[in-house]
Design an enzyme around this catalytic site. Structure first.
Site, PDB file in Angstrom:
ATOM      1  CD  GLU A 336      -1.335   2.348   2.332  1.00  0.00           C
ATOM      2  OE1 GLU A 336      -1.908   3.344   2.244  1.00  0.00           O
ATOM      3  OE2 GLU A 336      -0.092   2.239   2.604  1.00  0.00           O
ATOM      4  CG  ASP A 363      -3.715   2.600   6.173  1.00  0.00           C
ATOM      5  OD1 ASP A 363      -2.880   2.358   7.285  1.00  0.00           O
ATOM      6  OD2 ASP A 363      -3.352   2.777   5.112  1.00  0.00           O
TER       7      ASP A 363
END
Length: 474
Positions: A336, A363
């Site tokens: 990511e 996140d």
């Protein structure tokens, strides 16, 4: 149909009458479903939600999370550290009787090399710096005069001065979305006016002399120049020196390169009893930056989804709660931080094979869970809000048009419902997540145990109820 007494004459054909009746029926069913689902979700699922919450708060063991953060070092995508961590996670899941699948991915990865910087004038000082992700190398030592600016607007106003200079963006943290633009686009804007390097004040809401990294980008047709971050303290000092009228000279060297890398996504799935190809999914990213241990970004977020599915699997297999109609899944996304290859691979490999109930990501740190964002239809949000109301013990707010994150945004763009979990350290009133974000300070001591347990409980409830309820989030 005619109305003579008012002087108005309206004629509708039988076909038009049917369309009008269908429209009224659709509107009635829309409001009926919202009202009915509110009552039904509360009555059908509050007891199950309470069992899930109680189990999560009492039985979530954070040992796995601490081990993940302590035992492997940082988990930079493509590194042996992450490969070792991935193997350990998969083996642990198998011992927990979870159905686990991996997805192999190959890509071209950016790698950091040696880097250093020294301020030569108005006095000599060795600086603590960190290269930004994707930065080009300096190809040797660069020495130059500094131009300090406080915004992109000031850079444009002083474009003539910037030519041939090292530009330092001394921009204090306001919000992450606003301040991170200087990290993301700094090198592009500096190169456009002829600058030779882009240097940013670390994107941090508080600092104890720790530089923060993160991705930077380039634009086709614009020269690629080196980019790195200073500590908040050093950038602020240079801002004051510039105000005094001092000439600031920097000397630095950055090394970096690109090379092929390999890694894996991790999928842990509980198969639904009626619609196994319909999946409610919540994930986090496996990787971290190559500093610290990435414990909040995003080991804690990923662990919360893993533990939520593990908890549900245990409760289902022990007969405490029934197997949901649809499948539920924890996703561990690869890279990511520096390219989203894992998210792109997952999207491409499942979009035509499965129906997505929703795709969620955690996140934003694991302090106290405070918000569950949703992106999708207003009708879907009305149903989603009733699911979130089952978490009243945590006082979590449901937010509309707030479900998109880095790893699920392609699903949002494709029309699937998206969800995000936000914690208290990632809000306008509490920016503590950014004290150590993308830095050497993101370590296990920053974990808030009750926050992680609350995240596990919240994710587990949302996964289970949306996977089992007779209503759609579309």
């Amino acid at each position: 149909v005619s109305t003579q007494s008012t002087g108005i004459f309206i004629l509708l054909s039988p076909f038009s009458m049917r369309l009008l009746l269908l429209a009224f029926l659709a509107l009635f069913l829309f409001f009926y479903q919202i009202q009915f689902s509110e009552c039904s979700i509360q009555s059908d699922y509050q007891k199950i939600a309470d069992v899930i919450i109680s189990t999560a708060l009492q039985q979530t063991n954070l040992t796995k999370l601490y081990y993940l953060c302590d035992h492997f070092g940082n988990r930079f995508a493509g590194s042996q550290h992450l490969k070792d961590a991935t193997s350990w996670i998969v083996n642990t899941m198998k011992h927990e009787n979870l159905s686990v699948q991996t997805q192999d991915i190959t890509w071209n990865q950016w790698w950091r090399g040696d880097e250093w910087a020294t301020m030569l004038t108005p006095f000599e000082k060795k600086l603590s710096i960190i290269g930004l992700g994707n930065t080009v190398p300096s190809n040797g030592v660069i020495t130059g005069t500094v131009l300090v600016v406080n915004s992109f607007t000031e850079l444009q106003q002083r474009a003539a001065e910037a030519k041939g200079k090292i530009v330092v963006f001394n921009v204090p943290f306001t919000t992450y979305g606003a301040t991170v633009q200087y990290r993301v686009r700094g090198a592009i804007e500096v190169a456009k006016v002829g600058g030779i390097a882009s240097v940013i004040r670390s994107v941090a809401s508080y600092s104890l002399y720790t530089p923060h990294t993160g991705s930077s980008y380039y634009e086709d047709g614009v020269p690629q120049i080196p980019a790195f971050a200073l500590t908040v303290e050093d950038a602020a000092m240079m801002g004051r020196l510039a105000e005094y009228g001092d000439t600031i000279t920097l000397q630095f060297s950055l090394d970096s390169h690109h090379a092929e890398a390999t890694g894996q996504n991790i999928l842990a799935t509980i198969q639904g009893r009626e619609f196994p190809k319909s999946v409610a999914a919540f994930g986090g990213h496996l990787d971290s930056w190559d500093v610290g241990s990435g414990c909040n970004d995003d080991a804690g977020g990923y662990f919360s989804t893993w533990e939520a599915v593990n908890l549900l699997n245990t409760l289902i297999n022990s007969g405490v709660i029934p197997r949901p109609r649809r499948s539920v899944r924890s996703i561990g996304w690869l890279n990511e931080e520096n390219g989203s290859e894992g998210a792109n691979y997952y999207f491409d490999s499942t979009k035509d094979e499965e129906d997505q109930v929703f795709v969620g990501e955690s996140d934003d740190g694991n302090f106290k869970p405070v918000e569950l964002g949703f992106t999708g239809s207003k009708q879907g949000f009305a149903v989603f809000k009733q699911v979130v109301d089952l978490l009243s013990v945590f006082n979590i707010t449901a937010l509309y048009n707030a479900g998109s994150t880095t790893d699920n945004e392609m699903w949002c763009d494709d029309g699937a419902p998206c969800v995000s979990l936000r914690s208290s350290g990632h809000t306008p009133d509490d920016k503590s997540y950014f004290w150590f974000h993308h830095s050497n300070a993101d370590t296990p001591d920053k974990i808030v145990p009750d926050g992680v347990r609350g995240s596990v409980a919240s994710i587990a409830v949302v996964l289970y109820v949306t996977a089992d309820m007779p209503y759609s989030l579309d």
